[in-house]
Design a protein around this motif. Structure first.
Motif, PDB file in Angstrom:
ATOM      1  N   SER A 297      -5.917   9.152   2.079  1.00  0.00           N
ATOM      2  CA  SER A 297      -5.056   8.931   0.920  1.00  0.00           C
ATOM      3  C   SER A 297      -4.739   7.453   0.690  1.00  0.00           C
ATOM      4  O   SER A 297      -4.423   7.059  -0.417  1.00  0.00           O
ATOM      5  CB  SER A 297      -3.754   9.711   1.081  1.00  0.00           C
ATOM      6  N   ARG A 298      -4.774   6.659   1.734  1.00  0.00           N
ATOM      7  CA  ARG A 298      -4.537   5.234   1.518  1.00  0.00           C
ATOM      8  C   ARG A 298      -5.425   4.425   2.454  1.00  0.00           C
ATOM      9  O   ARG A 298      -5.872   4.928   3.474  1.00  0.00           O
ATOM     10  CB  ARG A 298      -3.058   4.893   1.711  1.00  0.00           C
TER      11      ARG A 298
ATOM     12  N   THR B   2      -3.277  11.313   5.662  1.00  0.00           N
ATOM     13  CA  THR B   2      -2.453  10.125   5.475  1.00  0.00           C
ATOM     14  C   THR B   2      -2.110   9.537   6.832  1.00  0.00           C
ATOM     15  O   THR B   2      -1.511  10.224   7.664  1.00  0.00           O
ATOM     16  CB  THR B   2      -1.152  10.490   4.732  1.00  0.00           C
TER      17      THR B   2
ATOM     18  N   ALA C  46      -9.288   4.033   0.550  1.00  0.00           N
ATOM     19  CA  ALA C  46      -8.619   5.219   0.020  1.00  0.00           C
ATOM     20  C   ALA C  46      -9.633   6.053  -0.740  1.00  0.00           C
ATOM     21  O   ALA C  46     -10.500   5.518  -1.435  1.00  0.00           O
ATOM     22  CB  ALA C  46      -7.468   4.811  -0.890  1.00  0.00           C
TER      23      ALA C  46
END
Lengths: 643, 643
Positions: free
Chosen positions: A335-336, A362, A392
C-alpha cells in the motif's frame, strides 16, 4: 575433537550463512541424537510411535462369556426344541455366568439368560441346541499376542491406547521433540511482575523464544537469567550443551562493552557466523559447542524472534527429519512504498487487509523493540538484499503470521486514534472470534486518503473546518467528493491540555506555552488534534516556533499522555480519556465530533455491520465508553451526513 | 430441588433421547458453570483469553537509550558539523550509556558510539547536531499503560505472552475446558500390566474415554476402579458431581445382576433415559445429579466409545457454547450388503478405500468388544432406525474417523491372511507416514473376488489347484481371465499342524484327527488353508464329518494358533510363523506359494510401487520376515505369471 576457530564475519549474506550453518551441522553430526523416549501408554495420547507396537498378550486373554447366561457343554444341548426341551442340572451340566466371566473348565458354550427357563433351584430348561463356543469370546478373538497394533510413525489415538493396554503394552517408544535450553543474559534483567526501576529490563524474551520453539516442535526449557559475566555465561552454555540438543542465548550478541557471548562461544566451541546482513537481527551468532548447535540471538524481542525464524525453526525441522517446514505465504499489494538498504535482507512486519477483494499489505512499525507491532502484524515481508525498496502498488509475497481466513475477516480501520477503538476491537472479537479490527493510526487526514486509495473499510476522523466551523463534511466533500458514503458519529469527545496531577506548572491554556519554560509534546502532521493545536495557536496569535517541543511528534493520544506522565514533556493536547487512563489532570480546550466514514461499497460488509451493531445496540459498549471518561454518546451511531 | 424420578425407558428412539437430554440440560441450567480460570502468563501459550487484556504498565517503563553511545542535551549539540565540531565534557555534557540504560536526569538525546570521537579521557567531539529524544526509547513508545494488548477470545501466542509480561501482566483469565470425571466400575477390573487371570478384565476403558473427551475439548480425570457395590458407586458419583462439570460412569448400565448404576443414579438424582434403540450402546443411561449431567455408558469398549460420540461429544460442545462440532463425512459406495434390524439405529464400523477413483466402504467387525476393529476402522456408517439394511453398491454417507487424505493414501489389500502383512504395513507407514496398508482377511478366494469387483489394489492368495498341482494361476485364469495383471511372489511358506509344546496328544498328521479324541479348529470356507485341509483329508480318504471341530472356523492363522495355545482345540492347520509367534510345536504338512495379484490398472499406483519396493529392495523386510519363521524368500518379488 573440534577446532575452536573464531570466524568473525561482520555481515555475511543471509543465504550464505544459512547454507554454512546447515552444512556444518550435518558434517559435524550435530543432528544425530536419539529422538525417541518411552512413555506410559496412559500418557501417550497424541504422541507418535517410534517403532511398531505389537500385542504382548491376547485379548481376551481367556475364554469368557459374551453374555449374561449359563455356561453349558454344547453336546448336552443337541436335540433340544420347543417340543423336546432339555433339562440341565446345576454344576454338572450348567453354571451361571455373567458377561466377562471365565468359562469354567469342561464347558464350551453359553446360552443367554433370556433363553433359559428355571426349573426349581438347581435345574434349567432350554428349548434350542447351541453350537460349540456359542456366545464365548475366545482367547485372542479381538487381538492375538504378537499381532501388530499400530505401525511406526502413527499418531496415538485414544482407541490405540485401549488396544495397547488391553494387550499388556503399558509403555511405548515414541518420538520425542528435540530439547532446547533458552538462556537469557543481562545484568539489568528483572523478572516479570517485579517493580521496574529505570534501567531494568523485564525478562520476557525467554518465554517468547521458548514458546515459538515449542510451537515449531521442540521442547524448550528456560534457564534463570545470567549476569553479563563471561564465567556465568560459560557455565550456562556448558550446562546447556551437556543436557540439551540445542542452546539459544539471548542476548549479548552485539559488540557492546558487555557483549561476551561471541567471545565465550569462541573459547568453548566454534563460532561459524557472527553477523548476518539482515535487518533486524544482524548480530546473530551461529556456533557449535561440544557437537551441539548454539545460537546467540540479538536482545531486542523483534530481532530475536525474526532471527529465530531464520535459523532456529529450520534447525528444529532438521532435527525432526522433516523437510524445512513449509511456511504459509500469500500475495498482496503493497500500500505504500518501502525503502530498503542495498546489501541487507530486510524483514518487514506488515498488516494485511482485504478491502473490496484486494489484499493490501501495509508496513507497520520497524523498531526492533516494538513488541506490539509484532503482536499486531499479520505477516512478514522479505525485501531481498539486492533491492533498494518496493514501490506502492507492487505485488509482494508475504509470509503469513495469521491464517489467511482470519486476515480475510479483518475489518481494516485507518485514521485518527481514539481509545474507543480498543473497546470496539474487543467487542467485535468477543462476539465473533474470527472477526478482528485492525486499526492503523495515521491521523484523520491519513484515514481519508486511505479510503480514497481503497485501502480501508472504515476511516475515523475529527477534522474541524476553520472557515465553516463544521466537522469532517467539508473535508469529505473536497477529498472524497465522488465516493458514495455515510458519515456516522462514533462519539463526541473532549480535547484538552494534559498536565501532571495537581498541575505543578500551573498551565491554564495554550497562551502559557510560549514562555520558554514549558515543554510541549505535539501530534503528527495530518492529525485532527494537530490541526486543533494550530487553530488554537492561531486564534491566540501565537507563533508555533515559540512553543518549545512543537516539533516533537507522537502518533496517539496515549503516547502524548505517556510523555506528560513520564515527565519528558510538561503538557500536550489529547482527549480526556487519555488523561483519565494515565491519571493526569485535564484542562478542557474543545469538544469535538469524532465520526466514522463508511463508503457505500462496504456498507453491507458483515464486518462493518458487526461494527455498527456494536456501536448502536450493545449496552456494554455505552457503559465501557462512558467509563473511559470525556465521551458524549448522544449522537453515537447516527448518520451525520450521506452522499 | 429436583425430583428423583426414575424414568426407565427400555428402547427410546435415538433422536428423542438426544432432544430430551439437550432440553433438560438447558432447562435445569446444567451448562451454566463458570468456564474461566486464571493462569500464569508464562504457562498461557495456546490458551484462549476470557477477557480483554490491558497493559498494566508502559513499555518501555522509563526513557532509555536505544543505542550504545552517549546521552547528551540536544540543545548542546546545535550547530555541530564537520567544520565546526562540538566538544562535550563528561558528566556535565555527556554520559556514556549502553542500550537499555536509563537516560540520566537532565539529558534528552543519545548519540551513537560510532558517531563520537573521544578527545582524551573526559571529552568527546561530535560533528552533527541531534534532535530532542533522538535514539531514546521513551516511556510507552511500544505500549502505553491501559492499552489493549489482546481482545477476549484470542488464542495466546508467544509474542502475546511477551507483550503481557513486558507490561506487568503476569496472570491472565482464560477459558477453561469443562471438567469431567470418568468412573470405571467393576469388581473384576484389574490395572493394565497386572497378570490377567481368567475372569479379570483389564481396566483400559477409562483411558480411552478420557482421551476422547480431552480431544473433544474437555479435561477429563480418571477415578480409581470402583467395585460393583451400590455404596461405592454412589460415593464415586457424589464425589464426581461435587468436583466436576460432568460425570461418565462405565459400566453397570445393563440390567445384569451386578448392574447398579441406574438404580444408584435414580436414588441420588434423576434418570432421564435408560436404554436407547441403538446398536451398539443400547443400555446407555442419561441422568442429572445435583445439577450435573451424568452419563452411564455400556461396558464394552466399542459400545462405550460410540455412545460417547452420541451423547458426550455434543454435551462438551454445549458447555463450550459451540455449535455441535461438525463431523467430517464423506460419501462412499457400500461394497457388500448390510443387514440391520428395524427400529434400531445401527452404527457400523467401516473401512474405506479408494480404488480406481471410487471410494468403497466395507463393513468391518460388529462385535462390541472388538477394540481392534475400531483401531482399524476409517469411518462410522449410521443405518437409520427405519431401515432393514443397505444393498451392495448403494451410496452411503460415512462419518470419518480418519482424515480423507489419509484414506486416499491407503493401499487396500484383500485376501488371504499372512503374518508378513503386518511387516509390510509397518514398512509402508515408516517410509511414508501418510501411506497405510489396510488389509481385510477374507481368504484367498475372497481376495480374487474383491479384485473382480474392483474393491482392492492387491489380493493375496495361495490356492493349490488339485488337478494340475499348480498354485494360483488356474484360479486366476478361471476367475480373472479378462483382467490384465501380474502375479508376484510374496514368499513361500510352510503349512503344518499346530500343537501345544511337546505335542502332548502325539499328533503326527491328519490321519490322527478322526479318532474322536482330538479336537480340530478349522479355517473358513474360501481360505487357501481350508482347501489344503480338505485336500489332505481327501488324499487320506478321510471324511470331514469324522473330524471333531471341523465345523469350528477361524479367519486367521493367528486365531487358529490362539485356539491351540489356549486349549480350546488340540490342533489346527496354519503357517509356521503362527506356531513360532505363540510358541507352539509344528508338524509340517506342505510348502506352498503365497502370491500377490496386482491388476495392471494399479501397477503404477505409488502405493503399489511402495509395496513392491519394500518387498524387493528393503533389507529390513528380508530380515524381519526370516525371523518370523517358516518363510523362503528365494522368489520373493519375482513375477510368477502375467496376463
Amino acid at each position: 575433537i573440534m577446532g575452536k576457530r573464531n570466524i568473525f564475519v561482520n555481515n555475511m549474506e543471509l543465504s550464505e550463512a544459512q547454507e554454512l550453518w546447515r552444512n556444518k551441522l550435518k558434517a559435524e553430526n550435530c543432528l544425530e541424537c536419539d529422538l525417541t523416549e518411552m512413555v506410559e501408554v496412559q500418557y501417550g495420547l497424541g504422541r507418535i510411535t517410534a517403532e511398531p507396537v505389537f500385542a504382548r498378550c491376547s485379548s481376551p486373554a481367556y475364554n469368557g462369556s459374551a453374555m449374561d447366561g449359563i455356561a453349558v457343554r454344547f453336546e448336552d444341548t443337541l436335540g433340544a426344541s420347543e417340543v423336546n426341551p432339555v433339562t440341565l442340572k446345576l454344576h454338572d451340566e450348567y453354571v451361571p455366568v455373567n458377561t466377562g466371566n471365565a468359562i469354567p473348565p469342561g464347558f464350551n458354550a453359553v446360552i443367554m439368560i433370556e433363553e433359559v427357563q428355571p426349573r426349581g433351584d438347581s435345574h434349567v430348561e432350554i428349548i434350542a441346541a447351541v453350537g460349540p463356543y456359542n456366545h464365548i469370546r475366545t482367547i485372542g478373538e479381538d487381538i492375538v499376542v504378537t499381532e501388530l497394533l499400530v505401525a511406526e510413525g502413527h499418531v496415538i489415538r485414544p482407541i490405540d491406547q485401549g488396544a495397547m493396554l488391553a494387550t499388556n503394552v503399558t509403555s511405548v517408544k515414541v518420538r520425542r521433540p528435540p530439547t532446547a535450553l533458552v538462556i537469557p543474559t543481562g545484568s539489568d534483567l528483572i523478572m516479570p511482575g517485579e517493580p521496574v526501576k529505570p534501567g531494568d529490563i523485564v525478562e520476557f524474551n525467554s518465554v517468547v523464544l521458548a514458546g515459538y520453539m515449542n510451537e515449531w516442535g521442540a521442547q524448550a526449557d528456560r534457564y534463570p537469567a545470567v549476569n553479563d559475566e563471561p564465567d556465568d555465561i560459560r557455565a550456562a552454555i556448558l550446562h546447556g550443551v551437556k543436557n540439551y540438543d540445542m542452546v539459544v542465548i539471548n542476548a549479548g550478541a552485539s559488540a557492546g562493552s558487555r557483549d561476551y557471548t561471541a567471545q565465550v562461544l569462541a573459547e568453548v566451541g566454534e563460532v561459524l557466523v557472527h553477523g548476518v546482513a539482515i535487518k533486524p537481527g544482524k548480530p546473530v551468532i551461529l556456533a557449535i559447542v561440544e557437537g551441539k548447535p548454539v545460537i546467540g540471538l540479538p536482545g531486542y524481542p523483534v530481532s530475536a524472534v525474526l532471527t529465530m525464524r531464520l535459523f532456529v525453526r529450520p534447525l528444529i525441522s532438521m532435527f525432526l527429519g522433516r523437510e524445512v517446514e513449509e511456511v504459509q505465504t500469500t500475495t498482496a499489494t503493497l500500500s505504500r512504498p518501502l525503502v530498503s538498504r542495498m546489501g541487507v535482507t530486510d524483514f518487514v512486519r506488515v498488516k494485511l487487509g482485504r478491502v473490496a477483494g484486494k489484499l493490501m499489505a501495509t508496513p507497520s512499525g520497524r523498531g526492533a523493540g516494538a513488541v506490539m507491532s509484532l503482536v499486531q502484524a499479520d505477516g512478514i515481508l522479505k525485501v531481498a538484499s539486492g533491492s533498494q525498496g518496493i514501490g506502492a502498488g507492487e505485488k509482494v509475497e508475504v509470509e503469513l503470521l495469521r491464517d489467511l481466513h482470519e486476515v480475510d475477516n479483518t475489518l481494516v480501520f485507518i485514521g485518527s486514534h481514539d481509545n474507543i477503538l480498543d473497546v470496539l476491537a474487543n467487542l467485535l472479537h468477543q462476539r465473533q472470534p474470527i472477526c478482528r479490527l485492525s486499526s492503523a493510526h495515521v491521523g484523520s487526514m491519513g484515514g481519508i486518503l486511505a479510503l480514497k486509495r481503497g485501502e480501508a473499510h472504515v476511516a475515523g476522523c475529527h477534522l474541524l473546518d476553520d472557515e465553516t466551523g463544521e466537522y469532517n463534511v467539508p473535508f469529505i466533500k473536497r477529498l472524497l467528493g465522488d465516493t458514495p458514503l455515510q458519515l456516522i458519529n462514533l462519539a463526541q469527545r473532549e480535547q484538552g491540555l494534559l498536565v501532571p496531577k495537581g498541575n505543578p506548572k500551573n498551565i491554564q491554556g495554550f497562551k502559557d506555552l510560549t514562555d520558554g519554560e514549558i515543554s510541549f509534546i505535539n501530534r503528527q502532521r495530518g492529525a485532527g488534534t494537530r490541526l486543533l493545536t494550530d487553530m488554537k495557536l492561531k486564534e491566540l496569535g501565537l507563533d508555533p516556533e515559540t512553543v518549545r517541543g512543537y516539533e516533537r511528534e507522537e502518533y496517539t493520544h496515549m503516547n502524548v499522555a505517556s510523555a506528560v506522565a513520564g515527565g519528558s514533556a510538561d503538557t500536550g493536547l489529547a482527549i480526556r480519556a487519555a488523561a483519565v487512563a494515565l491519571d493526569l489532570d485535564f484542562i478542557p480546550v474543545a469538544k469535538e465530533r469524532y465520526d466514522l466514514i463508511i463508503p457505500a461499497i462496504h456498507a453491507d460488509d458483515p464486518k462493518v455491520l458487526a461494527l455498527l451493531a456494536a456501536i448502536r445496540t450493545n449496552k456494554q459498549f455505552a457503559t465501557t465508553v462512558e467509563n473511559l471518561g470525556g465521551y458524549d454518546l448522544c449522537d453515537s451511531g447516527l448518520v451525520m451526513y450521506e452522499q
